[in-house]
Design a protein around this motif. Structure first.
Motif, PDB file in Angstrom:
ATOM      1  N   GLU A   1     -81.750 -19.498 -25.833  1.00 49.43           N
ATOM      2  CA  GLU A   1     -81.529 -18.090 -25.507  1.00 49.43           C
ATOM      3  C   GLU A   1     -80.313 -17.941 -24.599  1.00 49.43           C
ATOM      4  O   GLU A   1     -79.549 -16.971 -24.720  1.00 49.43           O
ATOM      5  CB  GLU A   1     -82.772 -17.503 -24.826  1.00 49.43           C
ATOM      6  N   ALA A   2     -80.128 -18.886 -23.701  1.00 52.28           N
ATOM      7  CA  ALA A   2     -78.966 -18.842 -22.817  1.00 52.28           C
ATOM      8  C   ALA A   2     -77.678 -18.882 -23.627  1.00 52.28           C
ATOM      9  O   ALA A   2     -76.766 -18.068 -23.412  1.00 52.28           O
ATOM     10  CB  ALA A   2     -79.013 -20.010 -21.834  1.00 52.28           C
ATOM     11  N   ALA A   3     -77.587 -19.834 -24.558  1.00 45.03           N
ATOM     12  CA  ALA A   3     -76.389 -19.962 -25.385  1.00 45.03           C
ATOM     13  C   ALA A   3     -76.175 -18.713 -26.228  1.00 45.03           C
ATOM     14  O   ALA A   3     -75.022 -18.273 -26.427  1.00 45.03           O
ATOM     15  CB  ALA A   3     -76.496 -21.203 -26.270  1.00 45.03           C
ATOM     16  N   ARG A   4     -77.256 -18.114 -26.707  1.00 48.51           N
ATOM     17  CA  ARG A   4     -77.149 -16.910 -27.544  1.00 48.51           C
ATOM     18  C   ARG A   4     -76.527 -15.763 -26.762  1.00 48.51           C
ATOM     19  O   ARG A   4     -75.567 -15.127 -27.232  1.00 48.51           O
ATOM     20  CB  ARG A   4     -78.538 -16.524 -28.040  1.00 48.51           C
ATOM     21  N   TRP A   5     -77.056 -15.485 -25.577  1.00 50.54           N
ATOM     22  CA  TRP A   5     -76.557 -14.360 -24.803  1.00 50.54           C
ATOM     23  C   TRP A   5     -75.169 -14.641 -24.232  1.00 50.54           C
ATOM     24  O   TRP A   5     -74.319 -13.741 -24.179  1.00 50.54           O
ATOM     25  CB  TRP A   5     -77.543 -13.996 -23.692  1.00 50.54           C
ATOM     26  N   LEU A   6     -74.915 -15.861 -23.841  1.00 50.11           N
ATOM     27  CA  LEU A   6     -73.585 -16.201 -23.338  1.00 50.11           C
ATOM     28  C   LEU A   6     -72.540 -16.085 -24.443  1.00 50.11           C
ATOM     29  O   LEU A   6     -71.406 -15.670 -24.195  1.00 50.11           O
ATOM     30  CB  LEU A   6     -73.590 -17.615 -22.752  1.00 50.11           C
ATOM     31  N   SER A   7     -72.919 -16.449 -25.668  1.00 52.96           N
ATOM     32  CA  SER A   7     -71.987 -16.328 -26.801  1.00 52.96           C
ATOM     33  C   SER A   7     -71.619 -14.873 -27.055  1.00 52.96           C
ATOM     34  O   SER A   7     -70.446 -14.542 -27.292  1.00 52.96           O
ATOM     35  CB  SER A   7     -72.601 -16.945 -28.063  1.00 52.96           C
ATOM     36  N   LEU A   8     -72.615 -13.991 -27.008  1.00 53.89           N
ATOM     37  CA  LEU A   8     -72.347 -12.565 -27.216  1.00 53.89           C
ATOM     38  C   LEU A   8     -71.399 -12.026 -26.146  1.00 53.89           C
ATOM     39  O   LEU A   8     -70.477 -11.264 -26.442  1.00 53.89           O
ATOM     40  CB  LEU A   8     -73.663 -11.786 -27.212  1.00 53.89           C
ATOM     41  N   SER A   9     -71.650 -12.429 -24.903  1.00 51.39           N
ATOM     42  CA  SER A   9     -70.801 -11.976 -23.808  1.00 51.39           C
ATOM     43  C   SER A   9     -69.403 -12.578 -23.902  1.00 51.39           C
ATOM     44  O   SER A   9     -68.395 -11.891 -23.671  1.00 51.39           O
ATOM     45  CB  SER A   9     -71.443 -12.362 -22.464  1.00 51.39           C
ATOM     46  N   ALA A  10     -69.333 -13.862 -24.273  1.00 54.63           N
ATOM     47  CA  ALA A  10     -68.040 -14.540 -24.383  1.00 54.63           C
ATOM     48  C   ALA A  10     -67.172 -13.892 -25.449  1.00 54.63           C
ATOM     49  O   ALA A  10     -65.956 -13.713 -25.255  1.00 54.63           O
ATOM     50  CB  ALA A  10     -68.259 -16.019 -24.695  1.00 54.63           C
ATOM     51  N   GLU A  11     -67.750 -13.521 -26.558  1.00 54.43           N
ATOM     52  CA  GLU A  11     -66.994 -12.883 -27.633  1.00 54.43           C
ATOM     53  C   GLU A  11     -66.411 -11.548 -27.197  1.00 54.43           C
ATOM     54  O   GLU A  11     -65.391 -11.108 -27.718  1.00 54.43           O
ATOM     55  CB  GLU A  11     -67.886 -12.676 -28.855  1.00 54.43           C
ATOM     56  N   LYS A  12     -67.048 -10.905 -26.208  1.00 53.09           N
ATOM     57  CA  LYS A  12     -66.567  -9.613 -25.711  1.00 53.09           C
ATOM     58  C   LYS A  12     -65.573  -9.776 -24.565  1.00 53.09           C
ATOM     59  O   LYS A  12     -65.064  -8.787 -24.043  1.00 53.09           O
ATOM     60  CB  LYS A  12     -67.745  -8.751 -25.265  1.00 53.09           C
ATOM     61  N   GLY A  13     -65.314 -11.034 -24.171  1.00 52.16           N
ATOM     62  CA  GLY A  13     -64.249 -11.265 -23.199  1.00 52.16           C
ATOM     63  C   GLY A  13     -64.662 -11.535 -21.780  1.00 52.16           C
ATOM     64  O   GLY A  13     -63.803 -11.579 -20.886  1.00 52.16           O
ATOM     65  N   ASP A  14     -65.956 -11.746 -21.503  1.00 55.32           N
ATOM     66  CA  ASP A  14     -66.368 -12.041 -20.133  1.00 55.32           C
ATOM     67  C   ASP A  14     -66.011 -13.494 -19.808  1.00 55.32           C
ATOM     68  O   ASP A  14     -66.571 -14.432 -20.384  1.00 55.32           O
ATOM     69  CB  ASP A  14     -67.870 -11.811 -19.964  1.00 55.32           C
ATOM     70  N   ALA A  15     -65.087 -13.693 -18.873  1.00 55.19           N
ATOM     71  CA  ALA A  15     -64.593 -15.035 -18.552  1.00 55.19           C
ATOM     72  C   ALA A  15     -65.698 -15.933 -17.988  1.00 55.19           C
ATOM     73  O   ALA A  15     -65.714 -17.144 -18.249  1.00 55.19           O
ATOM     74  CB  ALA A  15     -63.434 -14.945 -17.568  1.00 55.19           C
ATOM     75  N   ARG A  16     -66.618 -15.370 -17.234  1.00 51.12           N
ATOM     76  CA  ARG A  16     -67.706 -16.179 -16.668  1.00 51.12           C
ATOM     77  C   ARG A  16     -68.613 -16.717 -17.762  1.00 51.12           C
ATOM     78  O   ARG A  16     -69.028 -17.891 -17.723  1.00 51.12           O
ATOM     79  CB  ARG A  16     -68.512 -15.347 -15.667  1.00 51.12           C
ATOM     80  N   ALA A  17     -68.919 -15.874 -18.748  1.00 51.54           N
ATOM     81  CA  ALA A  17     -69.748 -16.319 -19.867  1.00 51.54           C
ATOM     82  C   ALA A  17     -69.010 -17.366 -20.687  1.00 51.54           C
ATOM     83  O   ALA A  17     -69.607 -18.360 -21.133  1.00 51.54           O
ATOM     84  CB  ALA A  17     -70.126 -15.125 -20.745  1.00 51.54           C
ATOM     85  N   GLN A  18     -67.720 -17.160 -20.891  1.00 55.60           N
ATOM     86  CA  GLN A  18     -66.920 -18.136 -21.643  1.00 55.60           C
ATOM     87  C   GLN A  18     -66.938 -19.496 -20.954  1.00 55.60           C
ATOM     88  O   GLN A  18     -67.098 -20.535 -21.603  1.00 55.60           O
ATOM     89  CB  GLN A  18     -65.487 -17.620 -21.769  1.00 55.60           C
ATOM     90  N   ALA A  19     -66.782 -19.500 -19.640  1.00 60.12           N
ATOM     91  CA  ALA A  19     -66.749 -20.759 -18.901  1.00 60.12           C
ATOM     92  C   ALA A  19     -68.106 -21.450 -18.910  1.00 60.12           C
ATOM     93  O   ALA A  19     -68.201 -22.675 -19.095  1.00 60.12           O
ATOM     94  CB  ALA A  19     -66.306 -20.503 -17.467  1.00 60.12           C
ATOM     95  N   LEU A  20     -69.170 -20.677 -18.709  1.00 57.82           N
ATOM     96  CA  LEU A  20     -70.505 -21.271 -18.671  1.00 57.82           C
ATOM     97  C   LEU A  20     -70.896 -21.817 -20.037  1.00 57.82           C
ATOM     98  O   LEU A  20     -71.466 -22.914 -20.156  1.00 57.82           O
ATOM     99  CB  LEU A  20     -71.510 -20.211 -18.204  1.00 57.82           C
ATOM    100  N   LEU A  21     -70.560 -21.076 -21.093  1.00 61.19           N
ATOM    101  CA  LEU A  21     -70.834 -21.539 -22.453  1.00 61.19           C
ATOM    102  C   LEU A  21     -70.001 -22.784 -22.765  1.00 61.19           C
ATOM    103  O   LEU A  21     -70.514 -23.756 -23.343  1.00 61.19           O
ATOM    104  CB  LEU A  21     -70.522 -20.426 -23.454  1.00 61.19           C
ATOM    105  N   GLY A  22     -68.720 -22.748 -22.373  1.00 63.54           N
ATOM    106  CA  GLY A  22     -67.865 -23.907 -22.613  1.00 63.54           C
ATOM    107  C   GLY A  22     -68.386 -25.155 -21.919  1.00 63.54           C
ATOM    108  O   GLY A  22     -68.368 -26.258 -22.503  1.00 63.54           O
ATOM    109  N   GLU A  23     -68.864 -25.012 -20.701  1.00 67.46           N
ATOM    110  CA  GLU A  23     -69.414 -26.156 -19.969  1.00 67.46           C
ATOM    111  C   GLU A  23     -70.661 -26.697 -20.651  1.00 67.46           C
ATOM    112  O   GLU A  23     -70.855 -27.922 -20.741  1.00 67.46           O
ATOM    113  CB  GLU A  23     -69.726 -25.740 -18.532  1.00 67.46           C
ATOM    114  N   MET A  24     -71.510 -25.776 -21.148  1.00 64.21           N
ATOM    115  CA  MET A  24     -72.708 -26.214 -21.869  1.00 64.21           C
ATOM    116  C   MET A  24     -72.323 -27.044 -23.096  1.00 64.21           C
ATOM    117  O   MET A  24     -72.902 -28.109 -23.360  1.00 64.21           O
ATOM    118  CB  MET A  24     -73.544 -25.006 -22.314  1.00 64.21           C
ATOM    119  N   LEU A  25     -71.344 -26.562 -23.854  1.00 58.81           N
ATOM    120  CA  LEU A  25     -70.976 -27.208 -25.119  1.00 58.81           C
ATOM    121  C   LEU A  25     -70.248 -28.534 -24.907  1.00 58.81           C
ATOM    122  O   LEU A  25     -70.487 -29.503 -25.632  1.00 58.81           O
ATOM    123  CB  LEU A  25     -70.111 -26.264 -25.946  1.00 58.81           C
ATOM    124  N   ILE A  26     -69.371 -28.585 -23.943  1.00 65.25           N
ATOM    125  CA  ILE A  26     -68.591 -29.808 -23.769  1.00 65.25           C
ATOM    126  C   ILE A  26     -69.420 -30.931 -23.158  1.00 65.25           C
ATOM    127  O   ILE A  26     -69.148 -32.116 -23.374  1.00 65.25           O
ATOM    128  CB  ILE A  26     -67.325 -29.543 -22.924  1.00 65.25           C
TER     129      ILE A  26
END
Length: 301
Positions: free
Chosen positions: A215-240
């Motif tokens: 669920e975390a990855a799902r909501w962070l992905s939605l936020s990241a696609e809309k341009g939220d830098a914090r969500a992009q960074a947190l999602l990127g850290e999860m994936l890498i």
């Protein structure tokens, strides 16, 4: 002296006084045209306080303050109050925005909430800010997400979510469960990117409920696609790192590149996470990350 003589003497005396306006109260004669002092009310009997009275023109009078006329309608009050705030006239801004808020103008409730939350033109007061945000959500929280004022309502839920999660001393007890509920409503009903970030973060950390990386990855992905830098960074850290999700180093690095470029001055942690991820990535990961970046840039307006 005969009675007729007495009457005549009194009459002559009265006539003399009546024809001599220049005679002062102490019996001395005052030059023609000179002002004659009049005793002030309350002057003592038998004293000369009336003679030396201060002329009325010399008595200081406090200036009369005339309040500006309130705009004719609440919509005009909202517009005028917002303009007054920009021009530094905080007292007028608060008065007009409060009038508009009392008449149910959503933008006025939101503006007052932000003013007290940030200390913008008024002393910072999170309790007052909370009250305005709550009033706004109670009044308009169930209205269509397509209304012109929906962004105000959505952001009010986000602010309430933060206040519930962190608490306000003396006003709101910390309650992460309520915080998660407020974020969820704004994230789901209004599609708010900031709410989606906070909700994803809470799922990742287990704040206000159980941890759920999916669920975390799902909501962070939605936020990241809309341009939220914090969500992009947190999602990127999860994936890498493969942090509770399948590892995707190249995609994680891509999101961190985007996040670093869009981070604000107070988000130095994003740059730190990016630097660490870049050092761990191999050449293939870097090349694929830049391919993802090119595709991302093509889709952006």
């Amino acid at each position: 002296m005969r009675g007729s003589d007495v009457i005549l003497s009194i009459g002559l005396l009265a006539l003399a006084v009546g024809l001599s306006p220049a005679v002062s109260f102490d019996g001395t004669r005052t030059p023609e045209g000179a002002p004659v002092a009049v005793p002030l009310p309350g002057a003592g009997v038998g004293t000369n306080s009336g003679i030396n009275a201060t002329p009325l023109a010399a008595v200081p009078v406090a200036p009369v303050t005339i309040s500006p006329r309130m705009p004719a309608n609440p919509f005009e009050a909202f517009r005028s109050g917002t303009q007054a705030l920009r021009q530094g006239r905080a007292d007028q801004a608060v008065a007009e925005l409060e009038y508009a808020a009392e008449q149910g103008i959503p933008g006025a409730m939101w503006k007052l909430g932000r003013m007290y939350a940030d200390g913008d033109g008024v002393p910072m007061n999170k309790g007052r800010a909370y009250d305005y945000f709550k009033r706004l959500t109670l009044a308009y929280g169930e209205d269509s997400a397509g209304t012109s004022y929906a962004p105000f309502v959505s952001k009010a839920f986000v602010n309430l979510g933060r206040y519930y999660s962190e608490g306000i001393p003396g006003t709101v007890a910390a309650d992460p469960v309520r915080g998660r509920e407020a974020f969820r409503y704004a994230a789901f009903y209004f599609g708010d990117a900031e709410a989606q970030y906070y909700l994803g973060r809470m799922y990742l950390l287990g704040d206000g409920g159980q941890k759920n990386a999916k669920e975390a990855a799902r909501w962070l992905s939605l936020s990241a696609e809309k341009g939220d830098a914090r969500a992009q960074a947190l999602l990127g850290e999860m994936l890498i790192k493969g942090r509770e999700v399948p590892r995707q180093a190249a995609r994680g690095l891509f999101w961190l590149i985007v996040a670093k470029d869009g981070a604000g001055a107070d988000e130095a942690w994003i740059s730190d996470v990016y630097t660490a991820a870049l050092a761990q990535a191999n050449e293939n990961d870097r090349a694929l990350a830049h391919k993802y970046l090119e595709d991302w840039m093509k889709k952006r307006p």
